[in-house]
Structures are given as C-alpha cells and as structure tokens.
Write a protein that holds these residues in place. Sequence first.
Motif, mmCIF file in Angstrom:
data_model
loop_
_atom_site.group_PDB
_atom_site.id
_atom_site.type_symbol
_atom_site.label_atom_id
_atom_site.label_comp_id
_atom_site.label_asym_id
_atom_site.label_seq_id
_atom_site.Cartn_x
_atom_site.Cartn_y
_atom_site.Cartn_z
ATOM 1 N N PRO A 145 7.473 1.283 -8.667
ATOM 2 C CA PRO A 145 8.462 1.889 -7.772
ATOM 3 C C PRO A 145 9.793 1.149 -7.845
ATOM 4 C CG PRO A 145 6.811 0.671 -6.524
ATOM 5 C CD PRO A 145 6.305 0.756 -7.927
ATOM 6 N N ALA A 146 10.858 1.827 -7.529
ATOM 7 C CA ALA A 146 12.201 1.237 -7.619
ATOM 8 C C ALA A 146 12.363 0.025 -6.710
ATOM 9 C CB ALA A 146 13.246 2.298 -7.278
ATOM 10 N N ASN A 147 11.626 0.003 -5.606
ATOM 11 C CA ASN A 147 11.751 -1.100 -4.642
ATOM 12 C C ASN A 147 10.673 -2.167 -4.841
ATOM 13 O OD1 ASN A 147 9.559 0.416 -3.835
ATOM 14 N ND2 ASN A 147 10.052 0.353 -1.639
ATOM 15 N N SER A 151 8.665 -5.476 -5.522
ATOM 16 C CA SER A 151 9.006 -6.872 -5.258
ATOM 17 C C SER A 151 9.050 -7.656 -6.559
ATOM 18 C CB SER A 151 7.964 -7.493 -4.321
ATOM 19 O OG SER A 151 6.729 -7.630 -5.012
ATOM 20 N N GLU A 152 9.565 -8.888 -6.488
ATOM 21 C CA GLU A 152 9.616 -9.737 -7.674
ATOM 22 C C GLU A 152 8.214 -10.037 -8.197
ATOM 23 O OE1 GLU A 152 12.336 -10.701 -9.421
ATOM 24 O OE2 GLU A 152 13.283 -9.263 -8.070
ATOM 25 N N LEU A 153 7.261 -10.187 -7.282
ATOM 26 C CA LEU A 153 5.886 -10.447 -7.706
ATOM 27 C C LEU A 153 5.329 -9.254 -8.477
ATOM 28 C CD1 LEU A 153 3.321 -12.154 -7.701
ATOM 29 C CD2 LEU A 153 2.722 -11.121 -5.501
ATOM 30 N N LEU A 154 5.550 -8.059 -7.961
ATOM 31 C CA LEU A 154 5.039 -6.871 -8.641
ATOM 32 C C LEU A 154 5.750 -6.660 -9.980
ATOM 33 C CD1 LEU A 154 2.991 -4.654 -8.406
ATOM 34 C CD2 LEU A 154 4.637 -3.265 -7.123
ATOM 35 N N LYS A 155 7.045 -6.962 -10.018
ATOM 36 C CA LYS A 155 7.781 -6.836 -11.275
ATOM 37 C C LYS A 155 7.281 -7.824 -12.323
ATOM 38 C CE LYS A 155 12.152 -5.219 -9.248
ATOM 39 N NZ LYS A 155 13.569 -5.602 -8.963
ATOM 40 N N ALA A 156 6.673 -8.919 -11.872
ATOM 41 C CA ALA A 156 6.159 -9.913 -12.805
ATOM 42 C C ALA A 156 4.868 -9.466 -13.477
ATOM 43 C CB ALA A 156 5.916 -11.239 -12.077
ATOM 44 N N MET A 157 4.274 -8.388 -12.971
ATOM 45 C CA MET A 157 3.060 -7.857 -13.585
ATOM 46 C C MET A 157 3.445 -7.095 -14.861
ATOM 47 S SD MET A 157 0.754 -8.928 -11.484
ATOM 48 C CE MET A 157 1.863 -10.335 -11.260
#
Length: 210
Positions: free
Chosen positions: A75-77, A79-85
């Motif tokens: 999703p566009a929003n 988090s940094e943790l999720l983006k690290a996946m």
Amino acid sequence: MGHMAVSSGKQQQTQTSSTAHKARIVVFAAAAIVVLAILSAFAWPGWAVRHVPEPMDVPTAVASAKPTIDAKALPANASELLKAMPEHVSNFARTDAQATDEWDASSPLEEYRLVYSTGDEAKDVQVVVGQWASEEEALTQYNALTKLLEGDEIAAGSVKVNGANTGAYVVNADKGDDAKEVAVWRNNTVCVRLSGPKSSVDTVFKLFPL
C-alpha cells in the motif's frame, strides 16, 4: 599532653575532611553516571524507533534465481518496516502482506504477516515480522518464540551487523514433520519468524535481507 591533644584534633579534622571530600567525589561520580545513563537512553537504538535495523550479515548469500510470478504491491502508506520486506527472495515473490495481531500480547509497534511463493502453494513460506520500541522488548519476544520451538534444532547462531552482535537466530524442524522448518531471529528491535517446507525456508532464510 595538651600539644598532643591539639595534634590529635587536627588529625581527626584532616581525616574527616578527607573522608567528606572522597564522599563528595563518589556522589558527583554517581550523579554523572546517572546523567550519562539518561542521555544514552535517548540515543540507545530502539528508544525511539527511527528506522529499520540494518540487514544482518549472517547468513549471507547472493540470489541468482528469479521469481516466475509478480510480487504483490505494498500500500502507498506502507511503514518503513513493511517497505523493508523484499519483493522477492531468490525465486520466491511476496504474494501477500497484511497487518496481523498474532503478537499483540507483547505490544509491538507494528506487525505483519507475509507470504513468499514460487506460485506453488505447497512451497509457500509464511513470514511474521514485528518491531518493538526497545531491544529488551524484542529480546523478550524472541525468547518467547524460541521456547515454542519443539522440533530438533538444525542451526543457531548470532546475528551480526558490521561485525557487532545485534541479535540471534535459530532454525528448528517443525514438530512432528521433519519436512518442515521454523526459523526465528532477532535483529535489534525486529523479530522475524519463517515457517514452511524445509527447502523453502532454507532458501528464504539464508537470503532474507533483514
């Protein structure tokens, strides 16, 4: 005798003064330690979560295989943790990423359940990842997760970043099914658990960049 009394009095005063001076030094030193402890607490990793910890150095490998299916967009929003996946790990693509409440009892700042797949559901790897406000809280969660591992231990060791220990990992056979594995590790304030077929977990665990 009077002279000796005066001398003795002066000696007592000197000893008292010296003792008081030493006591003040101890008090000042203790106060300085407290101040430094308070200041370092604010700078300590995890006191205020600003970013995802650096990827671990152990284990390391280079992925050459490419996925044959597309990864599911975050999703566009996110988090940094999720983006690290990562979108893919070797030939496994990230096919699902959802918020979860599985570890809510330990009060994580955030937690997600993800699936990495080759397109063959029988080979899917289930991933749960969470981040806590401090290393101590993450360590408590790591210890709780490892206590639940009842299969035979396959591997264990330290997570290192730039040569420094930032956590630990353990890989166990799944209870009652040696064809499956569970890998758990902590890197700083983040805990991750992978589960699935042994060959799949081996691949994703060794190449997962967190």
